[in-house]
Design a protein around this motif. Sequence first.
Motif, PDB file in Angstrom:
ATOM      1  N   GLN A  87       0.682  -1.121  -0.059  1.00 42.46           N
ATOM      2  CA  GLN A  87      -0.115  -0.013  -0.075  1.00 42.46           C
ATOM      3  C   GLN A  87       0.953   1.447  -0.181  1.00 42.46           C
ATOM      4  OE1 GLN A  87      -2.701   0.013   3.144  1.00 42.46           O
ATOM      5  NE2 GLN A  87      -4.344   0.744   2.007  1.00 42.46           N
ATOM      6  N   VAL A  88       2.000   1.086   0.968  1.00 40.32           N
ATOM      7  CA  VAL A  88       2.943   2.278   1.001  1.00 40.32           C
ATOM      8  C   VAL A  88       3.516   2.553  -0.346  1.00 40.32           C
ATOM      9  CG1 VAL A  88       4.988   3.200   1.863  1.00 40.32           C
ATOM     10  CG2 VAL A  88       3.151   2.370   3.289  1.00 40.32           C
ATOM     11  N   VAL A  89       3.922   1.391  -1.123  1.00 42.09           N
ATOM     12  CA  VAL A  89       4.734   1.202  -2.592  1.00 42.09           C
ATOM     13  C   VAL A  89       3.810   2.115  -3.517  1.00 42.09           C
ATOM     14  CG1 VAL A  89       5.401  -0.079  -4.279  1.00 42.09           C
ATOM     15  CG2 VAL A  89       6.240  -0.616  -2.011  1.00 42.09           C
ATOM     16  N   GLU A  90       2.333   1.648  -3.492  1.00 43.19           N
ATOM     17  CA  GLU A  90       1.475   2.084  -4.529  1.00 43.19           C
ATOM     18  C   GLU A  90       1.441   3.735  -4.214  1.00 43.19           C
ATOM     19  OE1 GLU A  90      -2.375   0.226  -4.210  1.00 43.19           O
ATOM     20  OE2 GLU A  90      -1.341  -1.823  -4.409  1.00 43.19           O
ATOM     21  N   GLY A  91       1.101   3.994  -3.113  1.00 39.82           N
ATOM     22  CA  GLY A  91       1.179   5.638  -2.532  1.00 39.82           C
ATOM     23  C   GLY A  91       2.562   6.278  -3.177  1.00 39.82           C
ATOM     24  N   VAL A  92       3.648   5.831  -3.064  1.00 40.72           N
ATOM     25  CA  VAL A  92       4.991   6.479  -3.536  1.00 40.72           C
ATOM     26  C   VAL A  92       4.862   6.485  -5.162  1.00 40.72           C
ATOM     27  CG1 VAL A  92       7.253   6.172  -3.589  1.00 40.72           C
ATOM     28  CG2 VAL A  92       6.322   5.889  -1.392  1.00 40.72           C
ATOM     29  N   LEU A  93       4.461   5.340  -5.630  1.00 40.81           N
ATOM     30  CA  LEU A  93       4.563   5.391  -7.037  1.00 40.81           C
ATOM     31  C   LEU A  93       3.600   6.221  -7.800  1.00 40.81           C
ATOM     32  CD1 LEU A  93       4.926   1.478  -7.837  1.00 40.81           C
ATOM     33  CD2 LEU A  93       6.679   3.340  -7.613  1.00 40.81           C
ATOM     34  N   ALA A  94       2.407   6.507  -6.939  1.00 44.33           N
ATOM     35  CA  ALA A  94       1.465   7.254  -7.361  1.00 44.33           C
ATOM     36  C   ALA A  94       1.786   8.851  -7.371  1.00 44.33           C
ATOM     37  CB  ALA A  94       0.146   7.291  -6.797  1.00 44.33           C
ATOM     38  N   THR A  95       2.627   9.110  -6.067  1.00 45.31           N
ATOM     39  CA  THR A  95       3.154  10.472  -6.015  1.00 45.31           C
ATOM     40  C   THR A  95       4.241  10.701  -7.095  1.00 45.31           C
ATOM     41  OG1 THR A  95       2.809  10.342  -3.691  1.00 45.31           O
ATOM     42  CG2 THR A  95       4.514  11.764  -4.129  1.00 45.31           C
ATOM     43  N   ALA A  96       5.010   9.611  -7.537  1.00 52.02           N
ATOM     44  CA  ALA A  96       6.310   9.913  -8.174  1.00 52.02           C
ATOM     45  C   ALA A  96       5.587   9.967  -9.589  1.00 52.02           C
ATOM     46  CB  ALA A  96       7.063   8.434  -8.500  1.00 52.02           C
ATOM     47  N   GLU A  97       4.237   9.664 -10.192  1.00 48.53           N
ATOM     48  CA  GLU A  97       3.664  10.008 -11.350  1.00 48.53           C
ATOM     49  C   GLU A  97       3.130  11.630 -11.549  1.00 48.53           C
ATOM     50  OE1 GLU A  97       2.962   8.580 -14.126  1.00 48.53           O
ATOM     51  OE2 GLU A  97       3.887   6.656 -13.327  1.00 48.53           O
ATOM     52  N   GLU A  98       3.152  12.110 -10.220  1.00 51.06           N
ATOM     53  CA  GLU A  98       2.640  13.362 -10.108  1.00 51.06           C
ATOM     54  C   GLU A  98       3.643  14.672  -9.848  1.00 51.06           C
ATOM     55  OE1 GLU A  98      -0.178  13.116  -6.797  1.00 51.06           O
ATOM     56  OE2 GLU A  98      -1.446  11.523  -8.171  1.00 51.06           O
ATOM     57  N   THR A  99       4.739  14.067  -9.296  1.00 47.56           N
ATOM     58  CA  THR A  99       5.734  15.313  -9.002  1.00 47.56           C
ATOM     59  C   THR A  99       6.987  14.831  -9.629  1.00 47.56           C
ATOM     60  OG1 THR A  99       6.302  13.767  -7.086  1.00 47.56           O
ATOM     61  CG2 THR A  99       4.538  15.305  -6.757  1.00 47.56           C
ATOM     62  N   CYS A 100       7.913  16.023  -9.432  1.00 49.62           N
ATOM     63  CA  CYS A 100       9.275  15.734  -9.947  1.00 49.62           C
ATOM     64  C   CYS A 100      10.166  15.960  -8.514  1.00 49.62           C
ATOM     65  CB  CYS A 100       9.521  16.969 -10.589  1.00 49.62           C
ATOM     66  SG  CYS A 100       8.914  16.860 -12.331  1.00 49.62           S
ATOM     67  N   GLY A 101      11.165  15.127  -8.763  1.00 51.97           N
ATOM     68  CA  GLY A 101      12.205  15.226  -7.624  1.00 51.97           C
ATOM     69  C   GLY A 101      11.908  14.003  -6.298  1.00 51.97           C
ATOM     70  N   VAL A 102      12.767  13.957  -5.474  1.00 56.43           N
ATOM     71  CA  VAL A 102      12.384  12.799  -4.560  1.00 56.43           C
ATOM     72  C   VAL A 102      11.943  13.344  -3.468  1.00 56.43           C
ATOM     73  CG1 VAL A 102      14.242  11.403  -5.343  1.00 56.43           C
ATOM     74  CG2 VAL A 102      14.812  12.970  -3.511  1.00 56.43           C
ATOM     75  N   GLU A 103      11.807  14.646  -2.964  1.00 58.50           N
ATOM     76  CA  GLU A 103      11.347  15.322  -1.666  1.00 58.50           C
ATOM     77  C   GLU A 103       9.955  14.787  -1.128  1.00 58.50           C
ATOM     78  OE1 GLU A 103      12.361  17.322  -4.380  1.00 58.50           O
ATOM     79  OE2 GLU A 103      14.216  17.806  -3.830  1.00 58.50           O
ATOM     80  N   GLU A 104       9.263  14.945  -2.271  1.00 57.85           N
ATOM     81  CA  GLU A 104       7.814  14.382  -2.129  1.00 57.85           C
ATOM     82  C   GLU A 104       7.486  12.838  -1.730  1.00 57.85           C
ATOM     83  OE1 GLU A 104       4.789  16.213  -2.219  1.00 57.85           O
ATOM     84  OE2 GLU A 104       6.210  18.101  -2.520  1.00 57.85           O
ATOM     85  N   LEU A 105       8.589  12.220  -2.497  1.00 58.03           N
ATOM     86  CA  LEU A 105       8.702  10.510  -2.202  1.00 58.03           C
ATOM     87  C   LEU A 105       9.076  10.193  -0.977  1.00 58.03           C
ATOM     88  CD1 LEU A 105       9.863   9.698  -5.803  1.00 58.03           C
ATOM     89  CD2 LEU A 105       7.596  10.031  -5.065  1.00 58.03           C
ATOM     90  N   GLU A 106      10.012  11.078  -0.446  1.00 54.42           N
ATOM     91  CA  GLU A 106      10.840  10.691   0.844  1.00 54.42           C
ATOM     92  C   GLU A 106      10.116  10.220   2.151  1.00 54.42           C
ATOM     93  OE1 GLU A 106      15.261  11.085   2.778  1.00 54.42           O
ATOM     94  OE2 GLU A 106      14.395  12.666   1.153  1.00 54.42           O
ATOM     95  N   PRO A 107       8.891  10.769   2.530  1.00 52.89           N
ATOM     96  CA  PRO A 107       8.169  10.350   3.649  1.00 52.89           C
ATOM     97  C   PRO A 107       7.560   8.820   3.372  1.00 52.89           C
ATOM     98  CG  PRO A 107       7.430  12.453   3.265  1.00 52.89           C
ATOM     99  CD  PRO A 107       8.215  12.123   1.903  1.00 52.89           C
ATOM    100  N   GLY A 108       6.962   8.540   2.204  1.00 51.46           N
ATOM    101  CA  GLY A 108       6.598   7.276   1.761  1.00 51.46           C
ATOM    102  C   GLY A 108       7.681   6.172   1.808  1.00 51.46           C
ATOM    103  N   LEU A 109       8.757   6.689   1.356  1.00 53.93           N
ATOM    104  CA  LEU A 109      10.249   5.779   1.348  1.00 53.93           C
ATOM    105  C   LEU A 109      10.506   5.374   2.856  1.00 53.93           C
ATOM    106  CD1 LEU A 109      12.157   7.617  -1.416  1.00 53.93           C
ATOM    107  CD2 LEU A 109      10.680   5.438  -1.655  1.00 53.93           C
ATOM    108  N   GLU A 110      10.496   6.346   3.791  1.00 52.41           N
ATOM    109  CA  GLU A 110      10.657   6.315   5.021  1.00 52.41           C
ATOM    110  C   GLU A 110       9.679   5.229   5.630  1.00 52.41           C
ATOM    111  OE1 GLU A 110      13.349   6.839   6.613  1.00 52.41           O
ATOM    112  OE2 GLU A 110      14.364   8.644   5.837  1.00 52.41           O
TER     113      GLU A 110
END
Length: 139
Positions: A25-48
């Motif tokens: 579920q967290v992976v899906e959220g990170v991948l969805a965020t990656a589709e919508e944004t550029c850079g890793v800043e938005e991804l890092e909370p989900g990665l953590e």
Amino acid sequence: MDLVLMGSTSRRGGLAADPVAEFMQVVEGVLATAEETCGVEELEPGLERALAILQKNPELRGQFESRVIALIDSLQEGVVEMVSFLMHVLRWETVREAVEERIRHPRGDVSNIRLYEAMVDAFSDSWRDRDLFARFSEA
């Protein structure tokens, strides 16, 4: 009552939760965020969050490794960042071998080799992209 909470990722450490399902579920959220944004800043909370799930459930490592290897074959937006982030910390040899196998014997588009090489690089202490992530740039 616990059954109602099984799918909830907002409950931290809920014993009734399935860690593998929670991870996905967290992976899906990170991948969805990656589709919508550029850079890793938005991804890092989900990665953590994903990393925390993996670290809290070492007995499920085999199942988690299978899910991560399935991710490397999908190569959706955000997969390189996710695998790189997680494996820089965890250094799971099974995942490294799977990525190296894709480099030696590409499946599909050979231009993906560069993406696989980026993932393998994350297994190194001198990973060149580590400073993109707050967790590693502070070290």
